[in-house]
Motif scaffolding. Sequence first.
Motif, PDB file in Angstrom:
ATOM      1  N   ALA A 149       0.819  -1.219   0.000  1.00 51.33           N
ATOM      2  CA  ALA A 149       0.000   0.000   0.000  1.00 51.33           C
ATOM      3  C   ALA A 149       0.856   1.273   0.000  1.00 51.33           C
ATOM      4  O   ALA A 149       0.612   2.196   0.757  1.00 51.33           O
ATOM      5  CB  ALA A 149      -0.967  -0.012   1.177  1.00 51.33           C
ATOM      6  N   GLY A 150       1.885   1.294  -0.815  1.00 45.24           N
ATOM      7  CA  GLY A 150       2.723   2.479  -0.957  1.00 45.24           C
ATOM      8  C   GLY A 150       3.833   2.604   0.078  1.00 45.24           C
ATOM      9  O   GLY A 150       4.588   3.566   0.063  1.00 45.24           O
ATOM     10  N   SER A 151       3.939   1.652   0.969  1.00 43.15           N
ATOM     11  CA  SER A 151       4.995   1.669   1.987  1.00 43.15           C
ATOM     12  C   SER A 151       5.910   0.466   1.804  1.00 43.15           C
ATOM     13  O   SER A 151       5.533  -0.521   1.181  1.00 43.15           O
ATOM     14  CB  SER A 151       4.391   1.611   3.389  1.00 43.15           C
ATOM     15  N   ILE A 152       7.096   0.559   2.395  1.00 38.78           N
ATOM     16  CA  ILE A 152       8.020  -0.568   2.400  1.00 38.78           C
ATOM     17  C   ILE A 152       7.745  -1.362   3.675  1.00 38.78           C
ATOM     18  O   ILE A 152       7.800  -0.816   4.779  1.00 38.78           O
ATOM     19  CB  ILE A 152       9.487  -0.091   2.375  1.00 38.78           C
ATOM     20  N   SER A 153       7.446  -2.647   3.528  1.00 39.69           N
ATOM     21  CA  SER A 153       7.127  -3.462   4.699  1.00 39.69           C
ATOM     22  C   SER A 153       8.281  -3.463   5.708  1.00 39.69           C
ATOM     23  O   SER A 153       9.444  -3.552   5.330  1.00 39.69           O
ATOM     24  CB  SER A 153       6.806  -4.901   4.274  1.00 39.69           C
ATOM     25  N   LYS A 154       7.925  -3.316   6.968  1.00 36.40           N
ATOM     26  CA  LYS A 154       8.868  -3.343   8.100  1.00 36.40           C
ATOM     27  C   LYS A 154       9.904  -2.211   8.068  1.00 36.40           C
ATOM     28  O   LYS A 154      10.919  -2.287   8.753  1.00 36.40           O
ATOM     29  CB  LYS A 154       9.579  -4.699   8.215  1.00 36.40           C
ATOM     30  N   ILE A 155       9.632  -1.153   7.323  1.00 33.74           N
ATOM     31  CA  ILE A 155      10.574  -0.037   7.251  1.00 33.74           C
ATOM     32  C   ILE A 155      10.699   0.656   8.611  1.00 33.74           C
ATOM     33  O   ILE A 155      11.709   1.295   8.892  1.00 33.74           O
ATOM     34  CB  ILE A 155      10.196   0.960   6.128  1.00 33.74           C
ATOM     35  N   GLY A 156       9.718   0.507   9.457  1.00 32.46           N
ATOM     36  CA  GLY A 156       9.759   1.112  10.795  1.00 32.46           C
ATOM     37  C   GLY A 156      10.966   0.646  11.590  1.00 32.46           C
ATOM     38  O   GLY A 156      11.606   1.438  12.289  1.00 32.46           O
ATOM     39  N   ALA A 211       7.269   8.739  -5.968  1.00 35.09           N
ATOM     40  CA  ALA A 211       6.526   9.382  -4.874  1.00 35.09           C
ATOM     41  C   ALA A 211       6.280   8.404  -3.732  1.00 35.09           C
ATOM     42  O   ALA A 211       6.373   8.769  -2.553  1.00 35.09           O
ATOM     43  CB  ALA A 211       5.203   9.938  -5.395  1.00 35.09           C
ATOM     44  N   SER A 212       5.990   7.155  -4.070  1.00 34.86           N
ATOM     45  CA  SER A 212       5.761   6.140  -3.028  1.00 34.86           C
ATOM     46  C   SER A 212       7.020   5.910  -2.203  1.00 34.86           C
ATOM     47  O   SER A 212       6.959   5.819  -0.972  1.00 34.86           O
ATOM     48  CB  SER A 212       5.314   4.818  -3.644  1.00 34.86           C
ATOM     49  N   LEU A 213       8.170   5.826  -2.857  1.00 35.69           N
ATOM     50  CA  LEU A 213       9.424   5.621  -2.130  1.00 35.69           C
ATOM     51  C   LEU A 213       9.703   6.788  -1.189  1.00 35.69           C
ATOM     52  O   LEU A 213      10.103   6.590  -0.046  1.00 35.69           O
ATOM     53  CB  LEU A 213      10.597   5.458  -3.105  1.00 35.69           C
ATOM     54  N   LYS A 214       9.476   8.005  -1.654  1.00 33.35           N
ATOM     55  CA  LYS A 214       9.749   9.191  -0.832  1.00 33.35           C
ATOM     56  C   LYS A 214       8.871   9.238   0.412  1.00 33.35           C
ATOM     57  O   LYS A 214       9.285   9.746   1.445  1.00 33.35           O
ATOM     58  CB  LYS A 214       9.564  10.468  -1.654  1.00 33.35           C
ATOM     59  N   ARG A 215       7.635   8.730   0.319  1.00 30.06           N
ATOM     60  CA  ARG A 215       6.718   8.770   1.469  1.00 30.06           C
ATOM     61  C   ARG A 215       7.214   7.950   2.645  1.00 30.06           C
ATOM     62  O   ARG A 215       6.754   8.116   3.771  1.00 30.06           O
ATOM     63  CB  ARG A 215       5.334   8.273   1.056  1.00 30.06           C
ATOM     64  N   ASN A 216       8.142   7.048   2.414  1.00 25.50           N
ATOM     65  CA  ASN A 216       8.650   6.194   3.490  1.00 25.50           C
ATOM     66  C   ASN A 216       9.626   6.910   4.414  1.00 25.50           C
ATOM     67  O   ASN A 216       9.895   6.431   5.509  1.00 25.50           O
ATOM     68  CB  ASN A 216       9.327   4.958   2.892  1.00 25.50           C
ATOM     69  N   GLN A 259      15.594  11.330   4.048  1.00 24.17           N
ATOM     70  CA  GLN A 259      15.879  11.169   2.624  1.00 24.17           C
ATOM     71  C   GLN A 259      17.306  11.601   2.285  1.00 24.17           C
ATOM     72  O   GLN A 259      17.891  11.094   1.332  1.00 24.17           O
ATOM     73  CB  GLN A 259      14.891  11.969   1.782  1.00 24.17           C
ATOM     74  N   LYS A 260      17.870  12.510   3.069  1.00 26.25           N
ATOM     75  CA  LYS A 260      19.250  12.946   2.846  1.00 26.25           C
ATOM     76  C   LYS A 260      20.250  11.870   3.267  1.00 26.25           C
ATOM     77  O   LYS A 260      21.372  11.853   2.793  1.00 26.25           O
ATOM     78  CB  LYS A 260      19.523  14.244   3.606  1.00 26.25           C
ATOM     79  N   ARG A 261      19.836  10.981   4.137  1.00 28.05           N
ATOM     80  CA  ARG A 261      20.727   9.934   4.663  1.00 28.05           C
ATOM     81  C   ARG A 261      20.561   8.583   3.975  1.00 28.05           C
ATOM     82  O   ARG A 261      21.467   7.771   3.995  1.00 28.05           O
ATOM     83  CB  ARG A 261      20.444   9.724   6.155  1.00 28.05           C
ATOM     84  N   VAL A 262      19.385   8.331   3.414  1.00 21.65           N
ATOM     85  CA  VAL A 262      19.082   7.021   2.851  1.00 21.65           C
ATOM     86  C   VAL A 262      18.842   7.136   1.348  1.00 21.65           C
ATOM     87  O   VAL A 262      18.020   7.930   0.906  1.00 21.65           O
ATOM     88  CB  VAL A 262      17.808   6.413   3.493  1.00 21.65           C
ATOM     89  N   LYS A 263      19.543   6.333   0.598  1.00 23.40           N
ATOM     90  CA  LYS A 263      19.289   6.229  -0.841  1.00 23.40           C
ATOM     91  C   LYS A 263      18.262   5.120  -1.026  1.00 23.40           C
ATOM     92  O   LYS A 263      18.390   4.039  -0.441  1.00 23.40           O
ATOM     93  CB  LYS A 263      20.569   5.894  -1.612  1.00 23.40           C
ATOM     94  N   THR A 264      17.229   5.394  -1.822  1.00 19.97           N
ATOM     95  CA  THR A 264      16.154   4.416  -2.003  1.00 19.97           C
ATOM     96  C   THR A 264      16.063   3.952  -3.455  1.00 19.97           C
ATOM     97  O   THR A 264      16.338   4.717  -4.383  1.00 19.97           O
ATOM     98  CB  THR A 264      14.789   4.985  -1.567  1.00 19.97           C
ATOM     99  N   PHE A 265      15.651   2.703  -3.612  1.00 19.55           N
ATOM    100  CA  PHE A 265      15.570   2.090  -4.928  1.00 19.55           C
ATOM    101  C   PHE A 265      14.332   1.208  -5.021  1.00 19.55           C
ATOM    102  O   PHE A 265      13.832   0.720  -4.009  1.00 19.55           O
ATOM    103  CB  PHE A 265      16.818   1.238  -5.198  1.00 19.55           C
ATOM    104  N   TYR A 266      13.883   0.997  -6.240  1.00 17.70           N
ATOM    105  CA  TYR A 266      12.740   0.129  -6.502  1.00 17.70           C
ATOM    106  C   TYR A 266      13.175  -1.004  -7.433  1.00 17.70           C
ATOM    107  O   TYR A 266      13.890  -0.774  -8.415  1.00 17.70           O
ATOM    108  CB  TYR A 266      11.595   0.910  -7.155  1.00 17.70           C
ATOM    109  N   CYS A 267      12.716  -2.205  -7.135  1.00 21.45           N
ATOM    110  CA  CYS A 267      12.974  -3.372  -7.975  1.00 21.45           C
ATOM    111  C   CYS A 267      11.647  -4.066  -8.267  1.00 21.45           C
ATOM    112  O   CYS A 267      10.927  -4.440  -7.333  1.00 21.45           O
ATOM    113  CB  CYS A 267      13.903  -4.355  -7.261  1.00 21.45           C
ATOM    114  N   PRO A 268      11.292  -4.244  -9.536  1.00 20.75           N
ATOM    115  CA  PRO A 268      10.038  -4.941  -9.850  1.00 20.75           C
ATOM    116  C   PRO A 268      10.147  -6.436  -9.563  1.00 20.75           C
ATOM    117  O   PRO A 268      11.166  -7.052  -9.865  1.00 20.75           O
ATOM    118  CB  PRO A 268       9.841  -4.670 -11.345  1.00 20.75           C
ATOM    119  N   GLY A 269       9.124  -6.970  -8.956  1.00 21.50           N
ATOM    120  CA  GLY A 269       9.109  -8.388  -8.610  1.00 21.50           C
ATOM    121  C   GLY A 269       7.973  -9.116  -9.291  1.00 21.50           C
ATOM    122  O   GLY A 269       8.134  -9.715 -10.331  1.00 21.50           O
ATOM    123  N   GLY A 270       6.792  -9.023  -8.712  1.00 23.49           N
ATOM    124  CA  GLY A 270       5.627  -9.688  -9.268  1.00 23.49           C
ATOM    125  C   GLY A 270       4.684 -10.142  -8.180  1.00 23.49           C
ATOM    126  O   GLY A 270       4.682  -9.590  -7.076  1.00 23.49           O
TER     127      GLY A 270
END
Length: 175
Positions: free
Chosen positions: A54-61, A92-97, A103-114
């Motif tokens: 739902a637009g978040s990275i699981s367990k990112i907390g 936009a979804s990655l930035k919301r996390n 965001q200045k400390r963490v580089k974020t990336f997306y990988c398509p899975g399925g």
Amino acid sequence: MKTIVIYNSQTGFTKRYAEWIAEASGADCLPLATAKKKDLTAYETIIFGGWACAGSISKIGWFKRNMDKWADKKLIAFCVGASPIDTPQIGASLKRNFNESEQKRVKTFYCPGGFHYEKMSFPSKFMMKMFIKTLKAKKNKTEEERVMIKMISSSYDISDKKYIEPILQCLKKNY
């Protein structure tokens, strides 16, 4: 540079990417449940991967709660989802996390899975089936919605090692 890849995977796509990253970079690789019990002070780089929910990275907390004690480390997060890499909403979804300072400390990336419906938990599978049903019932669907219905109505795999390249390039850079 001593690196660890920590992942949370529901159906195997995130685990696959974590293992690919670890193999290509010589990093250690652990599931989140194991990593939570480990002292990570010896690592210079911590990479966290979770699946899109739902637009978040699981367990990112968990990752975010530990960022302060990792102030001297290079931090990378990646998200594995069911959407193709060129889906406009991904950035936009990655930035919301992460908030602006994170965001200045963490580089974020997306990988398509399925999707692996066979491996999904019952609540996740039920949620997806309800989402599909709602989309199918909608009148005047957009072309994007028609494509989405077709795509997520059954299991599929669009993962590829090529999607870890930006992460590997980030590992080589100082920021």
